[in-house]
Design an enzyme around this catalytic site. Structure first.
Site, PDB file in Angstrom:
ATOM      1  N   GLY A 205      87.269  -6.063  86.007  1.00 49.34           N
ATOM      2  CA  GLY A 205      87.385  -6.420  84.593  1.00 49.34           C
ATOM      3  C   GLY A 205      86.817  -5.439  83.600  1.00 49.34           C
ATOM      4  O   GLY A 205      86.681  -5.768  82.417  1.00 49.34           O
ATOM      5  N   HIS A 272      98.941  -3.179  88.642  1.00 50.76           N
ATOM      6  CA  HIS A 272      99.918  -2.124  88.331  1.00 50.76           C
ATOM      7  C   HIS A 272      99.403  -0.731  88.715  1.00 50.76           C
ATOM      8  O   HIS A 272     100.169   0.233  88.694  1.00 50.76           O
ATOM      9  CB  HIS A 272     100.348  -2.171  86.858  1.00 50.76           C
ATOM     10  CG  HIS A 272      99.353  -1.677  85.866  1.00 50.76           C
ATOM     11  ND1 HIS A 272      99.628  -1.570  84.534  1.00 50.76           N
ATOM     12  CD2 HIS A 272      98.058  -1.248  85.999  1.00 50.76           C
ATOM     13  CE1 HIS A 272      98.573  -1.095  83.885  1.00 50.76           C
ATOM     14  NE2 HIS A 272      97.620  -0.885  84.756  1.00 50.76           N
TER      15      HIS A 272
END
Length: 368
Positions: A205, A272
């Site tokens: 994060g 991704h």
């Protein structure tokens, strides 16, 4: 919206020669600005209302004055900096915004990736098709002569480049939505009923930007823990006051998830960075920690089944850039395959109002 309409009209009217010259114009602006930033010339421009002559600027950075003339003309015509007199310049709002300590960090990262794009023909001529999926044989590693190491290993060799990368990603994050998709606030009753379970575990994060945004809709995490996980280089750089109500912990996403039975496990703009088999490996590390009603939420862009002329380019240039570093934006079909292989099933897709970004809510695969 008006910009998209303009792009569509231009696509209808432009001749091939116009397309080529427009593309080269963009390359030229990027080349001139990249040069002026990296030699230190942009930092020599005054921002106090005074100006500097081209000859003095050239002396300050030790290059030929005509190189300053020519590069400055290219950016001036684009509104970057202001010409106060013949060959005399000062900063304006746009040029200040494009300094490395602002949006210029993202620009410099894009320029570094564009250098790799220039080596793609040679890369594909000299590599087997399957090499593209090898983290240690990425086009980026090839372009800098460091095959055998991943993009992030190479990036960590240069502290200045890593700092540019960190600043660029923080800037990009601010332009990517967190709120307005999955309704985290809808879990209030569930979290308050079982506060001993972590509310949200944000894997990879970064600097806690997602958990900070989630708190705007879920004050204090409704009494449940908000846990930020990332590598030591990130976690150790954080100050407590930067991440209120957030517990920052070191975690390698390729190792088993230590927080068990959380209400939500969150992967934002992370998958991704990897090809599908690696994504399955990453998710399995967290699937093993999930409880019966745990949710695993992925926030990423979705590649549509067909390309529409004139739509915003962000998804497509980002996907090509990710190819350089062994990553990939994915279709909904690919996510279905990844989730199935990891032991998950897709519950719902939550679109955003910004581009192709979505949140994909998943849960443990149910057995019939």
């Amino acid at each position: 919206m008006a910009s998209n309409d303009t792009d569509r009209v231009r696509a209808e009217l432009e001749q091939p020669y116009d397309v080529v010259t427009r593309m080269f114009e963009n390359l030229t602006v990027c080349g001139a600005l990249n040069m002026l930033i990296r030699i230190g010339a942009m930092h020599k421009l005054p921002s106090d209302g005074t100006s500097i002559k081209a000859a003095d600027l050239a002396t300050a950075v030790n290059i030929d004055v005509t190189a300053i003339h020519r590069a400055m003309r290219v950016i001036l015509v684009q509104g970057i900096a202001t010409e106060t007199g013949p060959d005399e310049y000062t900063h304006n709002q746009l040029s200040l915004a494009l300094l490395p300590e602002a949006a210029g960090s993202f620009f410099l990262l894009c320029m570094d990736l564009s250098k790799t794009m220039g080596t793609l023909p040679e890369y594909f001529k000299t590599h087997a098709p399957e090499d593209l999926y090898d983290l240690t044989k990425s086009p980026f590693a090839f372009s800098v002569g460091k095959e055998g190491r991943s993009y992030y290993d190479v990036l960590n060799d240069d502290v200045d480049q890593r700092n540019i990368w960190n600043a660029a990603l923080q800037l990009a994050e601010k332009n990517m939505p967190v709120r307005g998709m999955f309704p985290f606030e809808s879990l209030k009753e569930q979290v308050e009923r079982e506060p001993e379970r972590a509310f949200v575990v944000d894997i990879g994060g970064g600097r806690g930007q997602s958990l900070l945004a989630i708190q705007k809709d879920c004050p204090g995490g409704f009494g449940g823990k908000l846990i930020l996980q990332d590598l030591p280089i990130v976690i150790e750089s954080l100050k407590p006051e930067e991440i209120p109500n957030i517990e920052a912990t070191v975690h390698d996403l390729f190792t088993p998830q230590p927080v068990k039975n959380a209400h939500v496990y969150f992967f934002r703009r992370l998958l991704h960075d990897f090809y599908n088999p690696v994504c399955v490996e990453i998710l399995k590390q967290t699937v093993s920690a999930m409880g019966p009603d745990s949710r695993l939420i992925v926030c990423d862009m979705l590649v549509p089944s067909r390309v529409t002329v004139g739509v915003p380019m962000q998804l497509y240039w980002l996907d090509l850039s990710l190819m350089l570093i062994s990553g990939k934006e994915k279709t909904i079909e690919e996510f279905h395959e990844i989730f199935d292989a990891a032991g998950l099933e897709l519950v719902k897709v939550y679109p955003s109002n910004v581009g192709e970004t979505v949140m994909l809510e998943t849960r443990l695969k149910r057995t019939e």
